[in-house]
Design an enzyme around this catalytic site. Structure first.
Site, mmCIF file in Angstrom:
data_model
loop_
_atom_site.group_PDB
_atom_site.id
_atom_site.type_symbol
_atom_site.label_atom_id
_atom_site.label_comp_id
_atom_site.label_asym_id
_atom_site.label_seq_id
_atom_site.Cartn_x
_atom_site.Cartn_y
_atom_site.Cartn_z
ATOM 1 N N SER A 1 40.131 37.553 40.890
ATOM 2 C CA SER A 1 40.727 38.795 41.397
ATOM 3 C C SER A 1 41.198 39.639 40.225
ATOM 4 O O SER A 1 41.447 39.117 39.136
ATOM 5 C CB SER A 1 41.944 38.479 42.274
ATOM 6 O OG SER A 1 43.088 38.240 41.458
ATOM 7 N N ASP A 2 41.323 40.933 40.450
ATOM 8 C CA ASP A 2 41.981 41.735 39.435
ATOM 9 C C ASP A 2 43.491 41.440 39.535
ATOM 10 O O ASP A 2 43.966 40.794 40.477
ATOM 11 C CB ASP A 2 41.659 43.218 39.620
ATOM 12 C CG ASP A 2 41.851 43.994 38.326
ATOM 13 O OD1 ASP A 2 41.262 45.067 38.164
ATOM 14 O OD2 ASP A 2 42.593 43.496 37.448
ATOM 15 N N TRP A 3 44.228 41.926 38.543
ATOM 16 C CA TRP A 3 45.647 41.616 38.432
ATOM 17 C C TRP A 3 46.392 42.013 39.700
ATOM 18 O O TRP A 3 46.470 43.191 40.019
ATOM 19 C CB TRP A 3 46.214 42.362 37.223
ATOM 20 C CG TRP A 3 47.614 42.012 36.872
ATOM 21 C CD1 TRP A 3 48.722 42.202 37.637
ATOM 22 C CD2 TRP A 3 48.089 41.415 35.648
ATOM 23 N NE1 TRP A 3 49.844 41.773 36.972
ATOM 24 C CE2 TRP A 3 49.503 41.291 35.770
ATOM 25 C CE3 TRP A 3 47.476 40.984 34.484
ATOM 26 C CZ2 TRP A 3 50.288 40.745 34.750
ATOM 27 C CZ3 TRP A 3 48.251 40.439 33.455
ATOM 28 C CH2 TRP A 3 49.649 40.311 33.596
#
Ligand code: GLC
Length: 717
Positions: free
Chosen positions: A264-266
């Site tokens: 996932s992105d942050w």
């Protein structure tokens, strides 16, 4: 390690240890200073066990530190499983190269691969295993700050560059070549289409458009072997990418055949609450794991709720096991079970990082990315005997690395003035501090005096680095007003003005119309000022071509070359009222995709095709003669565009389908050929099938997407 051993290892893990393998934590959690950990631990509600078992980490660098973290981590991990060290090496590690949008403007696959190879080498000896690159989001809106991180507006060019990046990062033996890192292609998918160019905003498009324009770049990176995919912050058809089963299981894993790690992105897992598709972190965890997201970056929905979700039967243990297995397989593909420190090596780090050789290559790559946008009266290149003033806010600026230059240091960068002084002593430059937004009267006055006494004046303008990149969208894409006013004051005292621009996005450059020359330097990296100076003095002949259109004004946005004709095309009747147009500006980009000038003079002629008809298995040859009508050797990017005149859906007025970079000596000419086959004519139909139709096609060849010679042929199926 043999696959069966990996499977055995999976089975030895407790449920809690499996869940912790899905967690990615930032450097602070592995600091050897306790006080640096307590805040973040409390904030995320994590225990020492979570940290000791978190499968991967991001943002740690330095051979010594990377070794310390890995050693400590493996000592505390019950089964001695190594962690993976990941980070954003987007356009260089410590030797910073031009931003990816500049690399895109090089149209040079060797440049892209070399940049990635050196970035990987410096990162690997500094202890890193994975880079969150290439970012291949197609972009059409310069208000978006992250256009700097993309290679541009065209699916074909983005795809070729993505392949080159992955090849440069990973090489062809990742498990044993410790001077390489694994590539993570991002952000899947269509993050670059955020409405209004406003970062993190909604994306709304048809599946057909998604497949035709936005997915090819990711697919190319995956076909080149990228080991990871990062989710994008945006929704795709109303569902956040990070919880989008159709996007990740049906398209990415089933259709594209990707069985690597999805990260996932942050914070993107937890952000599904804000998106309004999850009531809470438990629901966010369920959405993400069912969508096939393996690693949760820096939030703890999985850590907190996966056990409960599995025990209550909402999520099957198989979903957890497949995610953990992909992470263990990635560790194995990196050779970490046998060599947990991989390339971390203090001696090599000292030798390779920011080496003179890397600096030299960074300068050459910067020179290949700088675009000559205007050169009236052939004011450039500068002659050594000319008295040249170099003035303006960016004249001696080292704010030239651009966003995502994490380990880069401005103080290690070469400014334009420093680069120019190496070449020429006949330079005037003031010492006044020149503010980008509000220069002092004394600084302006000093510059005016210098401009009065110079033969030619280089006015160095630009954006600050922080004006592009993540969370840096701009509604107004002009240069700061004070810079434009300053330029007018200089033009009033000297008409021989060259403007250089540092920027992270296409800008509205109408304010520079009074200058005789405009040089687009982007953020050119550590050796950028040296490269720019060598372009100005003709040591390098500019060869870059824009990979993203520069609009006349932000009011035209989105403006891109491969647009549809519409039912009332402007091109055929611009004076007509009832056509697709604006009352106050043309439809045309000020500087179109593929545009860039040279100190050479290239002329195209004699466009030919081997046959007027193509049957399904035929290959036609299209040829054109390119003639360098100057005495200056130079590099030309010959561009091939194709138009499908009639499709089952409307087809763009042109699409890039090939390009060749050729070097011509003075007065040399060359016949350039392209092979055209039926595959080049395929497109995504209403039913999402990807195929060609019989009919007439237009072939266009030229030096940019506007100045083209054309002819037609028929495909007969
Ligand atoms: C950021 C960016 C992403 C980056 C990640 C880790 O929010 O969107 O591109 O790789 O976080 O730094």
């Amino acid at each position: 390690m043999e696959q069966n051993k990996i499977n055995e290892l999976l089975n030895e893990l407790t449920l809690e240890e499996k869940i912790d393998q899905l967690l990615q934590l930032a450097a602070a959690f592995y600091s050897d200073k306790a006080e640096e950990k307590t805040g973040p631990m409390t904030e995320l509600g994590l225990t020492e066990d979570n940290i000791n078992n978190a499968g991967t980490t991001l943002g740690i660098a330095g051979a010594k530190e990377a070794k310390r973290v890995q050693k400590t981590y493996m000592a505390k991990n019950r089964l001695g499983i190594p962690t993976i060290l990941m980070a954003d090496i987007i356009h260089g590690f410590r030797t910073i190269f031009p931003i990816p949008l500049a690399i895109g403007s090089s149209w040079d696959l060797n440049v892209a691969e070399k940049m990635a190879e050196i970035s990987a080498k410096e990162a690997a000896v500094s202890g890193l295993h994975v880079t969150f690159s290439p970012m291949v989001d197609l972009v059409r809106d310069p208000r978006w700050g992250r256009v700097m991180e993309s290679t541009g507006e065209d699916p074909f060019l983005n795809s070729r560059l993505a392949e080159a990046f992955v090849k440069g990062y990973q090489g062809d033996d990742l498990a044993n070549d410790f001077l390489r890192v694994a590539a993570c292609v991002k952000h899947f998918a269509a993050y670059g289409a955020a409405i209004g160019g406003r970062d993190y905003n909604t994306v709304n498009m048809s599946e057909r458009q998604l497949r035709e324009s936005y997915l090819p770049g990711y697919k190319a990176a995956l076909d080149a072997g990228a080991k990871l995919v990062m989710t994008s912050f945006n929704v795709v058809d109303g569902i956040p990418a990070t919880g989008n089963k159709w996007l990740f299981r049906d398209v990415l894993r089933e259709e594209f055949g990707f069985d690597g790690v999805v990260i996932s992105d942050w914070g993107a897992v937890k952000e599904m609450i804000a998106h309004g598709v999850a009531e809470n972190e438990k629901e966010a965890a369920e959405l993400a794991i069912k969508a096939g997201v393996d690693i949760e970056m820096m939030t703890t929905c999985y850590t907190q709720y996966l056990k409960e979700l599995i025990e209550e039967g909402t999520v099957s243990i198989e979903l957890l096991d497949e995610a953990v297995l992909r992470i263990l397989n990635l560790k194995n593909d990196l050779g970490l079970f046998e060599n947990p420190y991989r390339g971390a090596d203090e001696a090599l780090e000292a030798e390779l990082v920011l080496s003179d050789d890397h600096r030299q290559i960074a300068e050459e790559i910067a020179a290949k990315s700088i675009v000559l946008m205007k050169n009236d009266d052939v004011i450039l290149p500068l002659a050594s005997q000319e008295k040249v003033a170099i003035i303006g806010p960016a004249a001696d600026s080292t704010d030239i690395l651009g966003a995502w230059s994490w380990q880069g240091k401005m103080e290690e960068s070469v400014s334009l003035l420093a680069g120019a002084k190496r070449l020429n002593s006949n330079i005037l430059f003031g010492n006044q501090e020149f503010d980008y937004f509000n220069p002092s009267d004394t600084a302006i006055e000093e510059a005016i005096q210098m401009a009065k006494s110079a033969d030619k004046v280089v006015v160095a303008l630009g954006e600050h680095e922080w004006m592009s990149g993540e969370a840096a969208s701009r509604s107004d894409i002009r240069l700061p007003e004070a810079q434009l006013a300053f330029l007018e004051q200089i033009l009033a005292v000297n008409e021989n003005v060259i403007v250089t621009v540092y920027n992270g996005r296409p800008l509205d450059l109408r304010g520079l119309d009074g200058a005789k020359a405009i040089v687009e330097a982007w953020f050119p990296g550590t050796e950028g000022g040296s490269a720019l100076a060598k372009i100005l003095w003709g040591i390098y002949n500019p060869s870059a071509r824009l990979s993203m259109s520069f609009p006349e004004t932000v009011g035209q946005v989105p403006v891109y070359y491969n647009s549809d004709n519409t039912g009332r095309p402007y091109e055929s009747a611009p004076e007509e009222k009832y056509v697709s147009k604006y009352l106050d500006v043309s439809n045309y980009a000020k500087y179109p995709f593929g545009f860039g000038l040279s100190y050479s003079q290239f002329n195209y002629s004699d466009l030919k095709i081997s046959n007027q008809q193509m049957f399904i298995d035929d290959t036609l040859t299209v040829s054109v003669t390119v003639d360098n009508q100057s005495d200056t050797a130079g590099e030309e990017t010959v561009q091939l565009y194709i138009r499908d005149l009639v499709g089952q859906v409307t087809r763009p007025v042109k699409e890039l389908k090939g390009f060749k970079k050729i070097t011509l000596a003075g007065f040399e000419k060359q016949v350039v050929e392209f092979e055209i086959d039926e595959k080049l004519l395929r497109y995504v139909h209403r039913n999402q099938s990807y195929k060609s139709d019989s009919g007439t096609f237009e072939i266009m060849i030229g030096s940019n997407s506007r100045d083209l010679a054309s002819l037609t042929f028929d495909l007969i199926k």
